[in-house]
Design a protein around this motif. Structure first.
Motif, PDB file in Angstrom:
ATOM      1  N   LEU A   1       0.882  -1.074   0.065  1.00  0.00           N
ATOM      2  CA  LEU A   1       0.067   0.147   0.001  1.00  0.00           C
ATOM      3  C   LEU A   1       0.968   1.266   0.118  1.00  0.00           C
ATOM      4  CD1 LEU A   1      -2.562   1.822   0.567  1.00  0.00           C
ATOM      5  CD2 LEU A   1      -2.130   1.429   3.032  1.00  0.00           C
ATOM      6  N   TRP A   2       1.973   1.369   0.776  1.00  0.00           N
ATOM      7  CA  TRP A   2       2.607   2.569   1.046  1.00  0.00           C
ATOM      8  C   TRP A   2       3.459   2.680  -0.155  1.00  0.00           C
ATOM      9  CZ3 TRP A   2       0.197   5.744   3.467  1.00  0.00           C
ATOM     10  CH2 TRP A   2      -0.746   5.340   4.691  1.00  0.00           C
TER      11      TRP A   2
ATOM     12  N   LEU B   1       1.257   7.632   9.446  1.00  0.00           N
ATOM     13  CA  LEU B   1       2.809   7.837   8.563  1.00  0.00           C
ATOM     14  C   LEU B   1       3.944   7.484   9.213  1.00  0.00           C
ATOM     15  CD1 LEU B   1       1.199  10.887   6.780  1.00  0.00           C
ATOM     16  CD2 LEU B   1       1.380   8.697   5.935  1.00  0.00           C
ATOM     17  N   GLN B   2       3.915   7.790  10.695  1.00  0.00           N
ATOM     18  CA  GLN B   2       5.153   7.456  11.178  1.00  0.00           C
ATOM     19  C   GLN B   2       5.516   5.898  11.078  1.00  0.00           C
ATOM     20  OE1 GLN B   2       7.616   9.749  12.503  1.00  0.00           O
ATOM     21  NE2 GLN B   2       8.779   8.016  12.815  1.00  0.00           N
ATOM     22  N   LYS B   3       4.505   5.228  11.429  1.00  0.00           N
ATOM     23  CA  LYS B   3       4.701   3.756  11.390  1.00  0.00           C
ATOM     24  C   LYS B   3       5.046   3.323  10.172  1.00  0.00           C
ATOM     25  CE  LYS B   3       2.394  -0.486  12.962  1.00  0.00           C
ATOM     26  NZ  LYS B   3       1.047  -0.952  13.738  1.00  0.00           N
ATOM     27  N   ALA B   4       4.338   3.856   9.044  1.00  0.00           N
ATOM     28  CA  ALA B   4       5.083   3.377   7.599  1.00  0.00           C
ATOM     29  C   ALA B   4       6.491   3.633   7.382  1.00  0.00           C
ATOM     30  CB  ALA B   4       4.211   4.192   6.442  1.00  0.00           C
ATOM     31  N   ARG B   5       6.909   4.823   7.957  1.00  0.00           N
ATOM     32  CA  ARG B   5       8.106   5.569   7.948  1.00  0.00           C
ATOM     33  C   ARG B   5       9.101   4.422   8.716  1.00  0.00           C
ATOM     34  NH1 ARG B   5       7.333  10.297   7.377  1.00  0.00           N
ATOM     35  NH2 ARG B   5       6.453  10.864   9.476  1.00  0.00           N
ATOM     36  N   ASP B   6       8.815   4.364   9.942  1.00  0.00           N
ATOM     37  CA  ASP B   6       9.852   3.483  10.590  1.00  0.00           C
ATOM     38  C   ASP B   6       9.839   1.966  10.345  1.00  0.00           C
ATOM     39  OD1 ASP B   6       9.954   5.574  12.372  1.00  0.00           O
ATOM     40  OD2 ASP B   6       8.467   4.767  14.014  1.00  0.00           O
ATOM     41  N   ARG B   7       8.416   1.315   9.850  1.00  0.00           N
ATOM     42  CA  ARG B   7       8.455  -0.038   9.684  1.00  0.00           C
ATOM     43  C   ARG B   7       9.001  -0.441   8.017  1.00  0.00           C
ATOM     44  NH1 ARG B   7       6.611  -4.663  12.208  1.00  0.00           N
ATOM     45  NH2 ARG B   7       5.902  -6.099  10.640  1.00  0.00           N
TER      46      ARG B   7
ATOM     47  N   ASP C   1      10.484   2.275   5.801  1.00  0.00           N
ATOM     48  CA  ASP C   1      11.400   3.149   5.370  1.00  0.00           C
ATOM     49  C   ASP C   1      10.998   3.797   4.324  1.00  0.00           C
ATOM     50  OD1 ASP C   1      13.762   4.571   5.588  1.00  0.00           O
ATOM     51  OD2 ASP C   1      14.871   3.299   4.000  1.00  0.00           O
ATOM     52  N   MET C   2       9.805   4.494   4.512  1.00  0.00           N
ATOM     53  CA  MET C   2       8.952   5.251   3.466  1.00  0.00           C
ATOM     54  C   MET C   2       8.465   6.512   4.082  1.00  0.00           C
ATOM     55  SD  MET C   2       6.652   2.451   1.209  1.00  0.00           S
ATOM     56  CE  MET C   2       7.123   0.785   1.133  1.00  0.00           C
ATOM     57  N   ASP C   3       8.948   7.638   3.525  1.00  0.00           N
ATOM     58  CA  ASP C   3       8.816   8.914   4.143  1.00  0.00           C
ATOM     59  C   ASP C   3       7.635   9.457   2.977  1.00  0.00           C
ATOM     60  OD1 ASP C   3       8.538  11.170   5.622  1.00  0.00           O
ATOM     61  OD2 ASP C   3      10.512  11.913   4.791  1.00  0.00           O
TER      62      ASP C   3
END
Length: 184
Positions: A28-29, A59-65, A67-69
């Motif tokens: 998804l991300w 969005l932070q979880k997507a970034r952390d998990r 590596d997508m900003d």
């Protein structure tokens, strides 16, 4: 594109569990990231039932998990409050049918909140596709990470083997097994 320019296009991603953090969410991300890279002016809508999580937390979880900003200004979250209707626990029998009908309820909630130009189902709720196509006039597409019915499920019923999806009263009865295969 329905005659609109790129800046007025909205792409909706139907993913009621977008904050789960699994493989389907990675897809998804990544898809959202690719849409923004290719069409930076396009609006993105994520239809989610994760009502307990704020957009910045998701969005932070997507970034952390993963590596997508993905910037918060690029994504609009539409919170769906009827997600319980797609949960398997609601339907001890005829689960797939119940979840399919439940997905229509959830899809109507999403559609009434915001109708996108392009609708993408990323969870396998196939009944939402004609809803958005014919009622909203959206272009539709899908990517499904986990199929609704897997070959393992079909094999368990066909071989009349006890399994999580094939209780004893079905596996022990040839007629019930036949009917269940047709249901699938």
């Amino acid at each position: 594109k329905r005659g609109r320019d790129e800046g007025n296009i909205t792409v909706g991603f139907f993913h009621p569990y977008c904050n789960a953090g699994g493989g389907g969410e990675r897809v998804l991300w990544r898809a959202i990231s690719c849409v923004h890279r290719r069409y930076p002016a396009a609006g993105i809508v994520v239809y989610t039932g994760d009502t307990e999580a704020a957009p910045d937390q998701i969005l932070q979880k997507a970034r952390d998990r993963f590596d997508m900003d993905i910037g918060s200004e690029k994504v609009n979250f539409v919170y769906l409050h009827k997600r319980k209707y797609v949960e398997a626990s609601m339907y001890p029998y005829f689960t797939i049918l119940g979840q399919s009908i439940g997905s229509l309820i959830l899809g109507v909630e999403a559609m009434l909140s915001e109708a996108p130009d392009i609708f993408i189902d990323t969870m396998g709720y196939a009944f939402t596709l004609p809803l958005f196509k014919y009622v909203c006039g959206s272009k539709v597409g899908c990517y499904v990470h986990y199929p609704t019915i897997s070959t393992d499920m079909l094999d368990a019923v066909q071989s009349r083997r006890l399994a999580y999806n094939n209780k004893k009263r079905v596996s022990g009865n040839p007629l019930a097994s036949f009917v269940k295969l047709r249901y699938y």
